[in-house]
Design a protein around this motif. Structure first.
Motif, short mmCIF file in Angstrom:
data_model
loop_
_atom_site.label_atom_id
_atom_site.label_comp_id
_atom_site.label_asym_id
_atom_site.label_seq_id
_atom_site.Cartn_x
_atom_site.Cartn_y
_atom_site.Cartn_z
N GLY A 97 0.93 -0.67 0.25
CA GLY A 97 -0.14 -0.12 -0.08
C GLY A 97 0.72 1.43 -0.08
O GLY A 97 1.50 1.38 -1.05
N LYS A 98 0.57 1.87 0.67
CA LYS A 98 1.02 2.96 1.10
C LYS A 98 2.94 3.01 0.88
O LYS A 98 2.97 2.62 2.56
N THR A 99 3.34 4.53 0.93
CA THR A 99 4.63 4.57 1.38
C THR A 99 4.90 5.15 3.21
O THR A 99 4.25 5.63 3.77
N ALA A 100 5.52 4.22 3.85
CA ALA A 100 5.21 4.26 5.38
C ALA A 100 7.16 5.18 5.95
O ALA A 100 7.26 5.24 5.05
N SER A 101 6.58 6.46 6.52
CA SER A 101 7.52 6.98 7.26
C SER A 101 8.67 6.05 7.70
O SER A 101 9.90 6.90 7.47
N ARG A 102 9.13 4.77 7.51
CA ARG A 102 9.82 4.24 7.41
C ARG A 102 10.34 2.41 7.32
O ARG A 102 8.77 2.45 6.78
N LEU A 103 10.75 1.73 6.95
CA LEU A 103 10.61 0.79 6.27
C LEU A 103 9.97 -0.24 7.58
O LEU A 103 9.30 -1.55 6.25
N TRP A 104 10.03 -0.01 8.54
CA TRP A 104 9.78 -1.46 9.33
C TRP A 104 9.15 -0.72 10.97
O TRP A 104 8.92 0.70 10.86
N SER A 105 8.34 -2.10 11.33
CA SER A 105 7.88 -1.02 12.52
C SER A 105 7.72 -1.58 14.04
O SER A 105 7.75 -2.43 13.52
N THR A 106 7.59 -0.94 14.63
CA THR A 106 7.96 -1.08 16.30
C THR A 106 6.45 -1.28 17.36
O THR A 106 6.46 -1.42 17.74
N VAL A 107 6.01 -1.30 15.57
CA VAL A 107 4.50 -1.72 16.46
C VAL A 107 3.45 -3.27 15.17
O VAL A 107 3.93 -3.21 14.08
N ILE A 108 3.08 -3.87 15.90
CA ILE A 108 2.25 -4.61 15.99
C ILE A 108 0.89 -5.27 16.12
O ILE A 108 0.50 -4.76 17.60
N TYR A 109 -0.14 -4.65 15.15
CA TYR A 109 -1.18 -4.24 14.46
C TYR A 109 -1.93 -6.31 15.72
O TYR A 109 -2.01 -6.52 14.43
N TRP A 110 -2.19 -6.18 16.82
CA TRP A 110 -2.34 -7.87 17.00
C TRP A 110 -3.53 -8.19 16.34
O TRP A 110 -4.09 -9.25 16.09
N ARG A 138 13.09 -9.56 4.38
CA ARG A 138 12.11 -8.08 4.44
C ARG A 138 11.82 -7.78 6.30
O ARG A 138 10.31 -9.31 6.08
N VAL A 139 11.94 -7.35 7.00
CA VAL A 139 11.12 -7.86 8.53
C VAL A 139 10.13 -5.84 7.80
O VAL A 139 10.04 -5.11 7.67
N ILE A 140 9.50 -6.56 8.49
CA ILE A 140 8.09 -5.81 9.28
C ILE A 140 7.47 -5.38 9.64
O ILE A 140 7.26 -4.29 10.01
N ALA A 141 7.72 -5.60 10.90
CA ALA A 141 7.78 -5.47 12.23
C ALA A 141 8.12 -6.05 13.17
O ALA A 141 8.41 -7.54 13.03
N ALA A 142 8.04 -5.47 14.58
CA ALA A 142 9.07 -6.06 15.27
C ALA A 142 8.33 -6.10 16.90
O ALA A 142 8.37 -4.38 17.40
N THR A 143 8.15 -5.79 17.98
CA THR A 143 7.43 -6.11 19.43
C THR A 143 8.57 -7.02 20.12
O THR A 143 8.88 -7.88 20.25
N THR A 144 8.11 -5.89 21.42
CA THR A 144 9.32 -7.56 22.66
C THR A 144 7.75 -7.58 23.26
O THR A 144 7.85 -8.02 24.65
N CYS A 145 6.46 -7.16 23.38
CA CYS A 145 5.09 -6.92 24.08
C CYS A 145 4.37 -7.90 22.92
O CYS A 145 3.85 -7.70 21.91
N VAL A 185 8.73 -10.76 15.65
CA VAL A 185 9.07 -10.01 13.96
C VAL A 185 7.79 -10.39 13.28
O VAL A 185 8.38 -12.12 13.05
N LEU A 186 7.88 -10.04 12.65
CA LEU A 186 6.98 -10.09 11.59
C LEU A 186 8.11 -10.52 10.17
O LEU A 186 8.43 -8.43 9.83
N MET A 187 7.90 -10.73 9.27
CA MET A 187 8.63 -10.90 7.94
C MET A 187 7.57 -10.89 6.74
O MET A 187 6.77 -11.73 7.10
N GLU A 188 8.29 -10.89 5.61
CA GLU A 188 7.59 -11.29 4.51
C GLU A 188 7.81 -12.96 4.41
O GLU A 188 8.88 -13.44 4.86
N PHE A 189 6.75 -13.51 3.99
CA PHE A 189 6.49 -14.80 3.22
C PHE A 189 6.98 -15.01 2.64
O PHE A 189 6.32 -14.86 0.95
N VAL A 190 8.62 -16.11 2.54
CA VAL A 190 8.78 -15.91 1.74
C VAL A 190 8.94 -17.03 0.66
O VAL A 190 7.57 -17.49 -0.65
#
Length: 338
Positions: free
Chosen positions: A46-59, A121-128, A142-147
């Motif tokens: 989709g639209k380009t985010a402000s960074r290449l990966w996210s420090t939040v995961i929308y569970w 490619r890493v999409i997002a990562a969290t410790t919580c 860690v969320l990554m692209e599924f290859v």
């Protein structure tokens, strides 16, 4: 120090859940306690985010966790996230070495800010993790692209699949391009092996599993291994002699592992047999390497070129190995005369 997060900050005080209970943050950026870490949702196409990966995961957007595999420090699942297929890796706590398992999680993010066709490619990562996704033995996710569902080790072991010269050279070139990119950004993988190279649906190789990786000091100069960086290691059959001896490391360690992997692509065999400790000792003390005599590829017209290329890659001295940007020209010399 060659670590993504200093060991003293593995569990920093400012690590806390976001105010929005649907998301959680990891402490990769300092922010005042009580504020919400503003990271836009990163749509995969989709639209380009402000960074290449996210420090939040929308569970609430995570669906259908299906086990894919597991290793020393984590388990990988196939899942749906924001409507697309992803790989979800849970890094687990090690009861024997808690520091190493924590460092393994942060190491997974060493290449998170990088993008290359031959690197997962890493999409997002969290410790919580919220309670309904809870795993008491997990340090982080860690969320990554599924290859895809296959790795190079499976291709090598599956005798039914052809692995001719054009194919193994193409796979080796993919790995070489990925390593060249990583080393140009001062990231050393330290666990290059066929099982850590995934195959996409388009038959493209992507380097995965950065749990042993390190970010070297600026300029990619050789960095001594700190006693506190306890996760450095990798698979013993592919580990460079300088790592086995606990000496300083450099990108040349990955080139050694690439050489062992290239030999496997050529022969479809395992590098060594016998006792692990015997192999470790022989690699260091007696320059033990996989055989380059008995397999047909080494008796062919291009055999001398193959033996020479492998000898350069797995030289006992890192300074004698080719740099990653020399690997592609080296592979071109291996093509059989037409």
């Amino acid at each position: 120090m060659p670590s993504p997060i200093p060991a003293t900050r593995l569990l920093p005080k400012d690590m806390f859940p976001c105010l929005d209970i649907g998301t959680c943050s990891s402490p990769l950026t300092k922010h005042p306690v009580g504020t919400h870490l503003q990271v836009p949702v990163q749509r995969l196409h989709g639209k380009t985010a402000s960074r290449l990966w996210s420090t939040v995961i929308y569970w609430k957007e995570v669906r259908a966790l299906l086990p894919v595999g597991s290793g020393g420090f984590g388990s990988v699942y196939k899942a749906q996230y924001l409507g697309e297929t992803v790989a979800l890796k849970r890094v687990k706590k090690s009861t024997k070495n808690k520091l190493a398992s924590r460092q393994s999680f942060w190491a997974e993010l060493n290449a998170a800010h990088l993008r290359h066709p031959n690197v997962v490619r890493v999409i997002a990562a969290t410790t919580c993790v919220p309670p309904d996704f809870g795993d008491e033995g997990s340090i982080g996710t860690v969320l990554m692209e599924f290859v895809g569902d296959e790795n190079l080790q499976q291709i090598i072991s599956d005798g039914a699949q052809p692995l001719g010269e054009d194919r193994w050279l193409r796979y080796a070139a993919d790995i070489a391009r990925g390593l060249r990119f990583l080393h140009a950004h001062c990231v050393v993988h330290l666990d290059i092996k066929p099982a850590n190279v995934l195959l996409s649906s388009g038959d493209v190789c992507k380097i995965a599993d950065f749990g042993c990786s390190l970010k070297l000091d600026r300029g990619c100069e050789v960095s001594a291994i700190s006693p506190r960086v306890s996760h450095v290691g990798g698979t013993y059959t592919h580990r460079a002699p300088e790592l086995l001896k606990g000496q300083a490391l450099s990108p040349a360690a990955d080139v050694y592992s690439f050489g062992i992997t290239l030999w496997q692509l050529m022969t479809r065999e395992q590098p060594y047999t016998g006792d692990r400790q015997h192999v470790l000792y022989a690699v260091v003390a007696h320059n033990l390497r996989p055989s380059v005599r008995d397999h047909p590829v080494f008796r062919s017209e291009r055999g001398p070129a193959c033996r020479s290329a492998l000898a350069r890659c797995w030289s006992a001295e890192g300074r004698c190995r080719p740099a990653a940007d020399e690997l592609l020209p080296l592979l071109e010399t291996l093509r059989a005369p037409r």
